[in-house]
Design a protein around this motif. Structure first.
Motif, PDB file in Angstrom:
ATOM      1  N   ALA A  76      32.121 -15.584  -5.359  1.00 18.36           N
ATOM      2  CA  ALA A  76      33.324 -14.867  -5.790  1.00 18.36           C
ATOM      3  C   ALA A  76      33.306 -14.656  -7.296  1.00 18.36           C
ATOM      4  O   ALA A  76      33.708 -13.606  -7.802  1.00 18.36           O
ATOM      5  N   ALA A  77      32.808 -15.680  -8.012  1.00 17.77           N
ATOM      6  CA  ALA A  77      32.744 -15.593  -9.474  1.00 17.77           C
ATOM      7  C   ALA A  77      31.576 -14.737  -9.945  1.00 17.77           C
ATOM      8  O   ALA A  77      31.655 -14.097 -10.991  1.00 17.77           O
ATOM      9  N   THR A  78      30.467 -14.728  -9.192  1.00 20.08           N
ATOM     10  CA  THR A  78      29.272 -14.008  -9.664  1.00 20.08           C
ATOM     11  C   THR A  78      29.234 -12.557  -9.202  1.00 20.08           C
ATOM     12  O   THR A  78      28.780 -11.684  -9.934  1.00 20.08           O
ATOM     13  N   VAL A  79      29.673 -12.291  -7.960  1.00 20.13           N
ATOM     14  CA  VAL A  79      29.694 -10.908  -7.484  1.00 20.13           C
ATOM     15  C   VAL A  79      30.919 -10.235  -8.090  1.00 20.13           C
ATOM     16  O   VAL A  79      32.035 -10.403  -7.618  1.00 20.13           O
ATOM     17  N   GLY A  80      30.710  -9.516  -9.167  1.00 21.84           N
ATOM     18  CA  GLY A  80      31.815  -8.905  -9.897  1.00 21.84           C
ATOM     19  C   GLY A  80      31.376  -7.612 -10.552  1.00 21.84           C
ATOM     20  O   GLY A  80      30.528  -6.879 -10.026  1.00 21.84           O
ATOM     21  N   VAL A 212      40.341 -18.020   0.436  1.00 24.25           N
ATOM     22  CA  VAL A 212      40.392 -16.591   0.094  1.00 24.25           C
ATOM     23  C   VAL A 212      38.983 -16.048  -0.142  1.00 24.25           C
ATOM     24  O   VAL A 212      38.622 -14.967   0.338  1.00 24.25           O
ATOM     25  N   ALA A 213      38.162 -16.818  -0.873  1.00 26.96           N
ATOM     26  CA  ALA A 213      36.794 -16.385  -1.175  1.00 26.96           C
ATOM     27  C   ALA A 213      35.960 -16.251   0.089  1.00 26.96           C
ATOM     28  O   ALA A 213      35.209 -15.278   0.252  1.00 26.96           O
ATOM     29  N   SER A 214      36.084 -17.217   1.011  1.00 27.58           N
ATOM     30  CA  SER A 214      35.273 -17.173   2.234  1.00 27.58           C
ATOM     31  C   SER A 214      35.686 -16.031   3.151  1.00 27.58           C
ATOM     32  O   SER A 214      34.920 -15.601   4.013  1.00 27.58           O
ATOM     33  N   VAL A 217      34.762 -12.439   0.233  1.00 29.41           N
ATOM     34  CA  VAL A 217      33.410 -12.195  -0.291  1.00 29.41           C
ATOM     35  C   VAL A 217      32.473 -11.599   0.747  1.00 29.41           C
ATOM     36  O   VAL A 217      31.827 -10.572   0.485  1.00 29.41           O
ATOM     37  N   PRO A 218      32.342 -12.187   1.961  1.00 26.73           N
ATOM     38  CA  PRO A 218      31.438 -11.570   2.943  1.00 26.73           C
ATOM     39  C   PRO A 218      31.861 -10.149   3.297  1.00 26.73           C
ATOM     40  O   PRO A 218      31.015  -9.255   3.440  1.00 26.73           O
ATOM     41  N   LEU A 219      33.169  -9.923   3.446  1.00 29.93           N
ATOM     42  CA  LEU A 219      33.680  -8.608   3.816  1.00 29.93           C
ATOM     43  C   LEU A 219      33.356  -7.572   2.740  1.00 29.93           C
ATOM     44  O   LEU A 219      32.837  -6.493   3.031  1.00 29.93           O
ATOM     45  N   MET A 220      33.640  -7.910   1.482  1.00 31.73           N
ATOM     46  CA  MET A 220      33.441  -6.938   0.409  1.00 31.73           C
ATOM     47  C   MET A 220      31.957  -6.676   0.174  1.00 31.73           C
ATOM     48  O   MET A 220      31.537  -5.540  -0.047  1.00 31.73           O
ATOM     49  N   ALA A 221      31.135  -7.729   0.263  1.00 36.40           N
ATOM     50  CA  ALA A 221      29.702  -7.554   0.028  1.00 36.40           C
ATOM     51  C   ALA A 221      29.075  -6.689   1.103  1.00 36.40           C
ATOM     52  O   ALA A 221      28.299  -5.770   0.811  1.00 36.40           O
TER      53      ALA A 221
END
Length: 453
Positions: A76-80, A212-214, A217-221
């Motif tokens: 969540a912090a790195t994929v930005g 929230v991240a779990s 993150v998979p959905l957005m990526a």
């Protein structure tokens, strides 16, 4: 303001000069060789551990969040914005060859990220609230001893401040820019919306951030990857030429063309490595702060989960962005940052592409704001104790609308500079503690072999 920008520019040139690039790549290569390329060879094992780590087990109950959520918090912090705006900036400043150096940074960075997480779990502590805390400041103090404690303090100071750059104002500013360009939304409105959403999540602490991240993150990526693959399918005939450009100009200068000003090999290396580190954060020491909260008793298993963050972030997501930009031909347009990525997607998907980029960047940046708030929070707790957590959260939330309205060029420059200053204490600690990583890794796989696995 111009004088301040010049000062920051001078410091940036110093901290991102040849010594820093050699240190980042050198430490990653040293760890890769010391681990006998295990991080690259064990990607499959890491994926299996990630999948089975979606929920905690009774025997592995130390920590606050399941291993999968720890990885998603780190991602969540790195994929930005680094995956969208950062890749575009690297290509704009360094040419297509910059993407090659981003790949190289990621491959050796997998060993770096693995080692960081191993040390974070091995040397973590339990604070006065009964919460597991860890990261470079803790593995410096607990692994290297009191004489090195000052190095841990330096890291915590840089991380607490750097978070407001890389993890807060850069993200808010990039979202505000792209939302205004795409939807006509004023910068301040984007800032206020982000502030409210982030504030609602931060109230719940690491457990809510992990949940929230779990979910996000998979959905957005996956959504971004699908859109990118559709564009690459449309531009399929240009892919061989794109790879030829990447490999050719990783080692030879590229002439000016269209709106592209041309770039020397040094520019490709510098901006490829700098943006690669900005994107996947291998060596910065940020991700192990999240992995220290994982519900596990096995540092090696969490290390193998952690190294996937670099692989997913740079080798997969950044590559898609870079290939979309190069195959579209828009890299010679003179545009930079998120606007360049948006232009590349819109060319292949008229009327849709720019909205895809805008929404992806907004969600990427939102999750980065969450992940980095946690890193900063742990850093101030290390420096001042748990009493500093709530004031830091308040300052973090209030900085978001401010960041949405400042100049992007200066924000990128400050964030880039603070990145390097964070990395230095962490890289020194990784070198000094590398024997611990090698020993733990060797013992783990010897046990596996003896048990017949």
């Amino acid at each position: 303001m111009e004088a301040f920008e010049n000062i920051v520019g001078s410091i940036n040139g110093l901290v991102w000069g040849p010594p820093m690039l050699i240190l980042i790549l050198g430490v990653g290569l040293f760890l890769s060789l010391g681990l006998k390329l295990m991080p690259v060879l064990k990607i499959g094992t890491g994926l299996r551990l990630m999948w089975t780590g979606r929920s905690s087990k009774d025997a592995e109950s130390d920590g606050e969040i399941p291993p999968f959520q720890a990885l998603m918090t780190a991602l969540a912090a790195t994929v930005g914005t680094g995956n969208i705006a950062g890749v575009a900036t690297a290509i704009f400043l360094g040419g297509p060859g910059a993407l090659f150096w981003m790949w190289l940074t990621a491959l050796v960075g997998m060993a770096t990220k693995y080692s960081e997480a191993v040390l974070a779990v091995r040397f973590r502590e339990v604070d006065e609230r009964g919460v597991h805390v860890g990261g470079p400041m803790y593995y410096i103090r607990n692994g290297l001893g009191k004489k090195w404690a000052w190095l841990g303090v330096l890291f915590a100071i840089f991380a607490a401040i750097a978070g407001f750059g890389i993890g807060n104002t850069v993200q808010a500013n990039s979202v505000a820019d792209v939302m205004e360009a795409t939807f006509g939304l004023p910068h301040w409105i984007s800032g206020v919306i982000l502030m409210v959403l982030v504030g609602l999540v931060l109230i719940g602490g690491i457990r809510r951030i992990g949940r929230v991240a779990s979910a996000l993150v998979p959905l957005m990526a996956l959504s971004y990857l699908v859109a990118g693959l559709i564009v690459l399918g449309i531009n399929f005939s240009e892919i061989p030429a794109a790879f030829a450009l990447i490999f050719e100009h990783a080692f030879s200068p590229i002439a000016a063309e269209g709106g592209f000003a041309g770039a020397a090999v040094w520019a490709a290396i510098r901006f490829g490595v700098a943006r690669g580190v900005f994107s996947n954060e291998a060596g910065l020491g940020s991700a192990p702060i999240a992995h220290a909260a994982a519900q596990t008793k096995n540092p090696i298993n969490q290390g193998m989960v952690a190294m996937l963050g670099t692989f997913i972030d740079t080798i997969i997501i950044c590559t898609i962005t870079g290939l979309v930009i190069i195959t579209s031909g828009t890299w010679t347009s003179g545009e930079s940052g998120a606007e360049l990525t948006s232009m590349a997607f819109a060319q292949a998907l008229p009327g849709v592409g720019d909205y895809v980029v805008a929404l992806a960047l907004a969600i990427f940046a939102f999750t980065t704001l969450l992940g980095w708030s946690f890193y900063g929070e742990r850093s101030v707790e290390f420096l001042f104790g748990v009493k500093a957590i709530v004031p830091y959260r308040v300052a973090w939330v209030l900085a978001i609308p401010l960041g949405a309205t400042v100049n992007l060029g200066l924000v990128w420059l400050v964030a880039d500079t603070l990145n390097a200053m964070m990395a230095l204490p962490n890289l020194i600690a990784l070198l000094l503690l590398s024997p611990v990583v090698f020993k733990l890794t060797k013992e783990h796989f010897e046990r596996k072999t003896a048990a017949g696995f």
